[in-house]
Design an enzyme around this catalytic site. Structure first.
Site, PDB file in Angstrom:
ATOM      1  N   ASP A 131      24.584  10.229 104.191  1.00  0.00           N
ATOM      2  CA  ASP A 131      24.917  11.589 103.752  1.00  0.00           C
ATOM      3  C   ASP A 131      24.993  11.691 102.225  1.00  0.00           C
ATOM      4  O   ASP A 131      25.340  10.725 101.553  1.00  0.00           O
ATOM      5  CB  ASP A 131      26.266  11.996 104.382  1.00  0.00           C
ATOM      6  CG  ASP A 131      26.474  13.496 104.363  1.00  0.00           C
ATOM      7  OD1 ASP A 131      25.503  14.246 104.113  1.00  0.00           O
ATOM      8  OD2 ASP A 131      27.617  13.936 104.602  1.00  0.00           O
ATOM      9  N   HIS A 151      16.339  13.920  99.332  1.00  0.00           N
ATOM     10  CA  HIS A 151      15.935  13.279 100.589  1.00  0.00           C
ATOM     11  C   HIS A 151      14.907  12.178 100.337  1.00  0.00           C
ATOM     12  O   HIS A 151      14.951  11.118 100.954  1.00  0.00           O
ATOM     13  CB  HIS A 151      15.369  14.315 101.568  1.00  0.00           C
ATOM     14  CG  HIS A 151      16.392  15.315 102.027  1.00  0.00           C
ATOM     15  ND1 HIS A 151      17.631  14.947 102.497  1.00  0.00           N
ATOM     16  CD2 HIS A 151      16.368  16.672 102.095  1.00  0.00           C
ATOM     17  CE1 HIS A 151      18.314  16.031 102.839  1.00  0.00           C
ATOM     18  NE2 HIS A 151      17.575  17.091 102.590  1.00  0.00           N
ATOM     19  N   LEU A 166      15.588  -8.018 113.597  1.00  0.00           N
ATOM     20  CA  LEU A 166      16.542  -6.915 113.409  1.00  0.00           C
ATOM     21  C   LEU A 166      15.993  -5.704 114.157  1.00  0.00           C
ATOM     22  O   LEU A 166      14.800  -5.430 114.082  1.00  0.00           O
ATOM     23  CB  LEU A 166      16.669  -6.570 111.908  1.00  0.00           C
ATOM     24  CG  LEU A 166      17.401  -5.270 111.561  1.00  0.00           C
ATOM     25  CD1 LEU A 166      18.898  -5.400 111.826  1.00  0.00           C
ATOM     26  CD2 LEU A 166      17.173  -4.887 110.090  1.00  0.00           C
TER      27      LEU A 166
HETATM   28  C1  IPE Z   1      25.249  14.185 109.226  1.00  0.00           C
HETATM   29  O1  IPE Z   1      25.261  14.771 107.980  1.00  0.00           O
HETATM   30  C2  IPE Z   1      23.833  14.061 109.736  1.00  0.00           C
HETATM   31  C3  IPE Z   1      22.985  13.113 109.033  1.00  0.00           C
HETATM   32  C4  IPE Z   1      23.354  12.320 108.057  1.00  0.00           C
HETATM   33  C5  IPE Z   1      21.626  13.048 109.504  1.00  0.00           C
HETATM   34  P1  IPE Z   1      25.440  16.341 107.778  1.00  0.00           P
HETATM   35  O2  IPE Z   1      25.411  16.573 106.318  1.00  0.00           O
HETATM   36  O3  IPE Z   1      24.477  17.062 108.619  1.00  0.00           O
HETATM   37  O4  IPE Z   1      26.920  16.571 108.371  1.00  0.00           O
HETATM   38  P2  IPE Z   1      28.026  17.627 107.970  1.00  0.00           P
HETATM   39  O5  IPE Z   1      27.383  18.965 107.999  1.00  0.00           O
HETATM   40  O6  IPE Z   1      28.511  17.259 106.614  1.00  0.00           O
HETATM   41  O7  IPE Z   1      29.103  17.453 108.985  1.00  0.00           O
HETATM   42  C1  IPE Z   2      21.956  13.740 104.455  1.00  0.00           C
HETATM   43  O1  IPE Z   2      22.093  14.409 103.236  1.00  0.00           O
HETATM   44  C2  IPE Z   2      20.572  13.874 105.031  1.00  0.00           C
HETATM   45  C3  IPE Z   2      20.481  14.759 106.209  1.00  0.00           C
HETATM   46  C4  IPE Z   2      21.484  15.339 106.783  1.00  0.00           C
HETATM   47  C5  IPE Z   2      19.158  14.986 106.751  1.00  0.00           C
HETATM   48  P1  IPE Z   2      22.468  15.952 103.172  1.00  0.00           P
HETATM   49  O2  IPE Z   2      21.223  16.743 103.122  1.00  0.00           O
HETATM   50  O3  IPE Z   2      23.413  16.305 104.263  1.00  0.00           O
HETATM   51  O4  IPE Z   2      23.208  16.004 101.780  1.00  0.00           O
HETATM   52  P2  IPE Z   2      24.474  16.874 101.391  1.00  0.00           P
HETATM   53  O5  IPE Z   2      25.560  16.543 102.386  1.00  0.00           O
HETATM   54  O6  IPE Z   2      24.056  18.296 101.461  1.00  0.00           O
HETATM   55  O7  IPE Z   2      24.829  16.411 100.023  1.00  0.00           O
HETATM   56 MG    MG Z   3      25.421  16.308 104.391  1.00  0.00          MG
END
Ligand code: IPE
Ligand code: IPE
Ligand code: MG
Length: 235
Positions: free
Chosen positions: A15, A32, A126
Protein backbone atom coordinates in the site's frame (compact mmCIF):
# COMPACT_ATOMS: atom_id res chain seq x y z
CA UNK A 1 17.93 -17.15 12.15
CA UNK A 2 16.68 -20.49 13.48
CA UNK A 3 14.15 -22.38 11.41
CA UNK A 4 11.22 -21.76 13.79
CA UNK A 5 11.95 -18.02 13.80
CA UNK A 6 11.55 -17.89 10.04
CA UNK A 7 8.03 -17.45 8.63
CA UNK A 8 7.07 -20.09 6.07
CA UNK A 9 4.51 -17.77 4.56
CA UNK A 10 4.72 -13.97 4.34
CA UNK A 11 1.76 -11.96 3.03
CA UNK A 12 2.08 -8.31 2.03
CA UNK A 13 -0.50 -5.54 1.62
CA UNK A 14 1.45 -3.42 -0.83
CA UNK A 15 0.00 0.00 0.00
CA UNK A 16 0.98 3.63 -0.54
CA UNK A 17 1.72 3.87 -4.26
CA UNK A 18 -0.73 6.74 -4.74
CA UNK A 19 0.67 8.78 -1.84
CA UNK A 20 4.24 8.15 -3.04
CA UNK A 21 3.33 9.71 -6.38
CA UNK A 22 1.26 12.50 -4.84
CA UNK A 23 4.18 13.57 -2.64
CA UNK A 24 6.22 14.05 -5.80
CA UNK A 25 3.48 15.76 -7.78
CA UNK A 26 3.32 12.78 -10.14
CA UNK A 27 0.32 10.85 -11.49
CA UNK A 28 -0.79 7.91 -9.31
CA UNK A 29 0.15 5.47 -12.05
CA UNK A 30 3.81 6.45 -11.73
CA UNK A 31 3.51 5.32 -8.11
CA UNK A 32 2.09 1.99 -9.23
CA UNK A 33 4.91 1.56 -11.74
CA UNK A 34 7.50 2.29 -9.08
CA UNK A 35 5.65 -0.01 -6.69
CA UNK A 36 5.81 -2.93 -9.09
CA UNK A 37 9.62 -2.68 -8.84
CA UNK A 38 9.53 -3.28 -5.07
CA UNK A 39 8.23 -6.79 -5.70
CA UNK A 40 11.60 -7.92 -7.04
CA UNK A 41 13.35 -6.89 -3.79
CA UNK A 42 10.90 -8.85 -1.64
CA UNK A 43 11.11 -11.93 -3.84
CA UNK A 44 14.92 -11.79 -3.52
CA UNK A 45 14.71 -11.31 0.24
CA UNK A 46 12.25 -14.19 0.55
CA UNK A 47 14.47 -16.52 -1.49
CA UNK A 48 17.60 -15.58 0.45
CA UNK A 49 15.92 -16.11 3.80
CA UNK A 50 14.22 -19.35 2.78
CA UNK A 51 10.58 -18.20 2.98
CA UNK A 52 8.41 -20.75 1.13
CA UNK A 53 5.32 -18.67 0.26
CA UNK A 54 4.99 -14.97 -0.53
CA UNK A 55 1.45 -13.67 -1.07
CA UNK A 56 1.09 -10.20 -2.58
CA UNK A 57 -2.15 -8.22 -2.41
CA UNK A 58 -1.99 -6.59 -5.84
CA UNK A 59 -5.62 -5.68 -6.56
CA UNK A 60 -8.70 -5.96 -4.34
CA UNK A 61 -12.31 -6.44 -5.41
CA UNK A 62 -12.91 -2.94 -4.05
CA UNK A 63 -10.15 -1.47 -6.23
CA UNK A 64 -12.48 -1.82 -9.27
CA UNK A 65 -14.21 1.30 -7.86
CA UNK A 66 -11.21 3.45 -8.78
CA UNK A 67 -11.30 5.71 -11.87
CA UNK A 68 -11.16 3.69 -15.11
CA UNK A 69 -7.76 5.06 -16.25
CA UNK A 70 -6.15 3.95 -12.98
CA UNK A 71 -7.73 0.48 -13.19
CA UNK A 72 -6.65 0.14 -16.82
CA UNK A 73 -3.14 1.25 -15.92
CA UNK A 74 -2.96 -1.34 -13.16
CA UNK A 75 -4.09 -4.09 -15.53
CA UNK A 76 -1.46 -3.03 -18.06
CA UNK A 77 1.15 -3.19 -15.31
CA UNK A 78 0.01 -6.70 -14.42
CA UNK A 79 0.39 -7.71 -18.05
CA UNK A 80 3.85 -6.17 -18.25
CA UNK A 81 4.84 -7.81 -14.95
CA UNK A 82 3.86 -11.23 -16.30
CA UNK A 83 5.68 -10.61 -19.60
CA UNK A 84 8.86 -9.36 -17.94
CA UNK A 85 9.12 -11.72 -15.00
CA UNK A 86 8.37 -15.12 -16.48
CA UNK A 87 11.96 -15.72 -17.59
CA UNK A 88 13.35 -14.75 -14.18
CA UNK A 89 10.81 -16.91 -12.38
CA UNK A 90 11.79 -19.89 -14.48
CA UNK A 91 15.50 -19.24 -13.96
CA UNK A 92 15.17 -18.77 -10.21
CA UNK A 93 12.76 -21.59 -9.47
CA UNK A 94 9.78 -19.42 -8.53
CA UNK A 95 6.32 -20.92 -8.82
CA UNK A 96 3.49 -18.49 -9.52
CA UNK A 97 -0.07 -18.89 -8.27
CA UNK A 98 -3.06 -16.56 -8.07
CA UNK A 99 -6.02 -16.14 -5.72
CA UNK A 100 -9.16 -14.08 -6.25
CA UNK A 101 -11.90 -13.89 -8.85
CA UNK A 102 -9.47 -14.27 -11.73
CA UNK A 103 -12.38 -14.48 -14.22
CA UNK A 104 -13.04 -10.76 -13.54
CA UNK A 105 -9.67 -9.73 -14.98
CA UNK A 106 -9.30 -8.64 -18.63
CA UNK A 107 -8.98 -11.74 -20.89
CA UNK A 108 -5.40 -10.89 -21.87
CA UNK A 109 -4.36 -10.82 -18.18
CA UNK A 110 -6.17 -14.10 -17.54
CA UNK A 111 -4.36 -15.72 -20.44
CA UNK A 112 -0.89 -14.48 -19.45
CA UNK A 113 -1.52 -15.39 -15.84
CA UNK A 114 -2.63 -18.92 -16.77
CA UNK A 115 0.44 -19.31 -18.99
CA UNK A 116 2.85 -18.16 -16.27
CA UNK A 117 1.16 -20.37 -13.66
CA UNK A 118 1.39 -23.40 -15.96
CA UNK A 119 4.99 -22.68 -16.98
CA UNK A 120 6.20 -22.36 -13.37
CA UNK A 121 4.04 -25.10 -11.84
CA UNK A 122 6.93 -27.49 -11.21
CA UNK A 123 9.17 -24.91 -9.49
CA UNK A 124 9.80 -25.45 -5.79
CA UNK A 125 12.10 -22.73 -4.44
CA UNK A 126 9.51 -20.06 -3.62
CA UNK A 127 5.80 -19.81 -4.35
CA UNK A 128 4.60 -16.29 -5.17
CA UNK A 129 0.83 -15.93 -4.84
CA UNK A 130 -0.75 -12.88 -6.48
CA UNK A 131 -4.06 -11.77 -4.96
CA UNK A 132 -6.03 -10.28 -7.85
CA UNK A 133 -9.62 -9.08 -7.76
CA UNK A 134 -9.44 -10.56 -4.29
CA UNK A 135 -11.91 -10.13 -1.44
CA UNK A 136 -11.70 -12.14 1.76
CA UNK A 137 -15.46 -11.97 2.26
CA UNK A 138 -16.22 -13.08 -1.29
CA UNK A 139 -13.74 -15.96 -0.88
CA UNK A 140 -15.59 -17.14 2.24
CA UNK A 141 -19.03 -16.72 0.69
CA UNK A 142 -17.94 -18.59 -2.47
CA UNK A 143 -16.66 -21.44 -0.27
CA UNK A 144 -19.99 -21.59 1.57
CA UNK A 145 -21.91 -21.70 -1.73
CA UNK A 146 -19.80 -24.68 -2.82
CA UNK A 147 -20.39 -26.45 0.47
CA UNK A 148 -24.16 -25.85 0.29
CA UNK A 149 -24.17 -27.30 -3.23
CA UNK A 150 -22.34 -30.43 -2.08
CA UNK A 151 -24.71 -30.81 0.86
CA UNK A 152 -27.78 -30.45 -1.39
CA UNK A 153 -26.44 -33.19 -3.62
CA UNK A 154 -26.17 -35.38 -0.54
CA UNK A 155 -22.37 -35.58 -0.75
CA UNK A 156 -21.83 -34.04 2.64
CA UNK A 157 -23.10 -34.11 6.20
CA UNK A 158 -22.79 -31.14 8.59
CA UNK A 159 -20.50 -33.19 10.83
CA UNK A 160 -17.77 -33.21 8.18
CA UNK A 161 -17.48 -29.43 8.19
CA UNK A 162 -14.45 -28.59 10.32
CA UNK A 163 -12.07 -25.62 10.14
CA UNK A 164 -9.64 -27.79 8.13
CA UNK A 165 -12.41 -28.86 5.75
CA UNK A 166 -13.38 -25.21 5.29
CA UNK A 167 -9.77 -24.12 4.65
CA UNK A 168 -9.66 -26.64 1.81
CA UNK A 169 -12.62 -24.87 0.13
CA UNK A 170 -10.80 -21.52 -0.04
CA UNK A 171 -8.63 -20.22 -2.90
CA UNK A 172 -5.64 -20.87 -0.64
CA UNK A 173 -6.18 -24.65 -0.46
CA UNK A 174 -2.78 -26.27 -0.01
CA UNK A 175 -1.09 -23.05 1.12
CA UNK A 176 -0.31 -22.73 4.85
CA UNK A 177 -1.82 -19.73 6.68
CA UNK A 178 0.47 -16.67 6.65
CA UNK A 179 2.84 -16.48 9.61
CA UNK A 180 3.61 -12.83 8.96
CA UNK A 181 1.56 -10.02 7.40
CA UNK A 182 3.36 -6.87 6.31
CA UNK A 183 1.43 -3.71 5.51
CA UNK A 184 3.19 -0.65 4.18
CA UNK A 185 2.09 3.00 4.37
CA UNK A 186 1.19 2.85 8.05
CA UNK A 187 -2.45 1.82 7.68
CA UNK A 188 -3.65 -0.32 10.59
CA UNK A 189 -6.28 -2.39 8.79
CA UNK A 190 -6.57 -5.62 6.84
CA UNK A 191 -8.76 -4.22 4.02
CA UNK A 192 -10.57 -7.48 3.26
CA UNK A 193 -7.36 -9.49 2.85
CA UNK A 194 -7.22 -13.20 3.83
CA UNK A 195 -9.84 -12.78 6.56
CA UNK A 196 -9.98 -16.48 7.46
CA UNK A 197 -6.28 -17.19 7.02
CA UNK A 198 -4.96 -14.32 9.17
CA UNK A 199 -6.44 -15.68 12.44
CA UNK A 200 -3.06 -16.08 14.17
CA UNK A 201 -0.79 -14.18 11.80
CA UNK A 202 1.78 -11.78 13.26
CA UNK A 203 1.34 -8.25 11.88
CA UNK A 204 4.13 -5.86 10.93
CA UNK A 205 3.07 -2.36 9.88
CA UNK A 206 5.67 0.03 8.52
CA UNK A 207 5.16 3.72 7.67
CA UNK A 208 7.23 3.27 4.49
CA UNK A 209 5.25 3.63 1.30
CA UNK A 210 5.34 0.54 -0.95
CA UNK A 211 7.59 2.05 -3.68
CA UNK A 212 10.18 2.83 -0.96
CA UNK A 213 10.02 -0.67 0.55
CA UNK A 214 13.21 -2.59 -0.23
CA UNK A 215 14.99 -5.82 0.60
CA UNK A 216 16.38 -4.36 3.85
CA UNK A 217 12.85 -3.51 4.93
CA UNK A 218 11.67 -7.01 4.11
CA UNK A 219 14.53 -8.53 6.10
CA UNK A 220 13.79 -6.12 8.98
CA UNK A 221 10.21 -7.39 9.03
CA UNK A 222 11.51 -10.97 9.23
CA UNK A 223 13.75 -9.94 12.16
CA UNK A 224 10.75 -8.32 13.88
CA UNK A 225 8.81 -11.56 13.39
CA UNK A 226 11.69 -13.61 14.84
CA UNK A 227 11.33 -11.72 18.12
CA UNK A 228 7.60 -12.38 18.46
CA UNK A 229 6.21 -14.83 20.98
CA UNK A 230 3.40 -16.69 19.23
CA UNK A 231 1.06 -18.23 21.76
CA UNK A 232 -1.95 -19.32 19.68
CA UNK A 233 -4.15 -18.81 22.73
CA UNK A 234 -1.90 -20.84 25.03
CA UNK A 235 0.39 -19.49 27.73
C1 IPE B 1 -5.45 -2.67 -0.08
O1 IPE B 1 -5.12 -1.34 -0.25
C2 IPE B 1 -5.45 -3.38 -1.42
C3 IPE B 1 -4.15 -3.54 -2.05
C4 IPE B 1 -2.99 -3.19 -1.54
C5 IPE B 1 -4.18 -4.17 -3.34
P1 IPE B 1 -6.23 -0.21 -0.44
O2 IPE B 1 -5.50 1.07 -0.57
O3 IPE B 1 -7.16 -0.60 -1.51
O4 IPE B 1 -7.01 -0.29 0.97
P2 IPE B 1 -7.75 0.84 1.79
O5 IPE B 1 -8.69 1.52 0.86
O6 IPE B 1 -6.70 1.76 2.30
O7 IPE B 1 -8.41 0.12 2.92
C1 IPE C 1 -1.62 0.25 -3.35
O1 IPE C 1 -1.40 1.63 -3.41
C2 IPE C 1 -1.86 -0.35 -4.71
C3 IPE C 1 -3.26 -0.76 -4.96
C4 IPE C 1 -4.22 -0.69 -4.09
C5 IPE C 1 -3.56 -1.27 -6.28
P1 IPE C 1 -2.60 2.66 -3.39
O2 IPE C 1 -2.98 2.97 -4.79
O3 IPE C 1 -3.70 2.18 -2.52
O4 IPE C 1 -1.89 3.91 -2.73
P2 IPE C 1 -2.51 4.94 -1.71
O5 IPE C 1 -3.05 4.15 -0.55
O6 IPE C 1 -3.58 5.67 -2.44
O7 IPE C 1 -1.36 5.80 -1.31
MG1 MG D 1 -4.10 2.42 -0.56
Amino acid sequence: MSKSALPRHVAIIMDGNGRWAQQRGLPRLVGHEQGSKSIRACVEGAMEAGVEFLTLYAFSSENWKRPAPEVEGLMRLLERFLDDKLKEMLKEGVRLQAIGRISELPPICQRKLAEAIAATAANTRLTVVLALSYSGRVEIVDAIKGIVREAREGKLTGEEITPEFFSDRLYTKGIPDPDLLIRTSGEMRVSNFLLWQLSYTEIHVTPKLWPDFGKEDFLAALADYAGRNRRFGGI
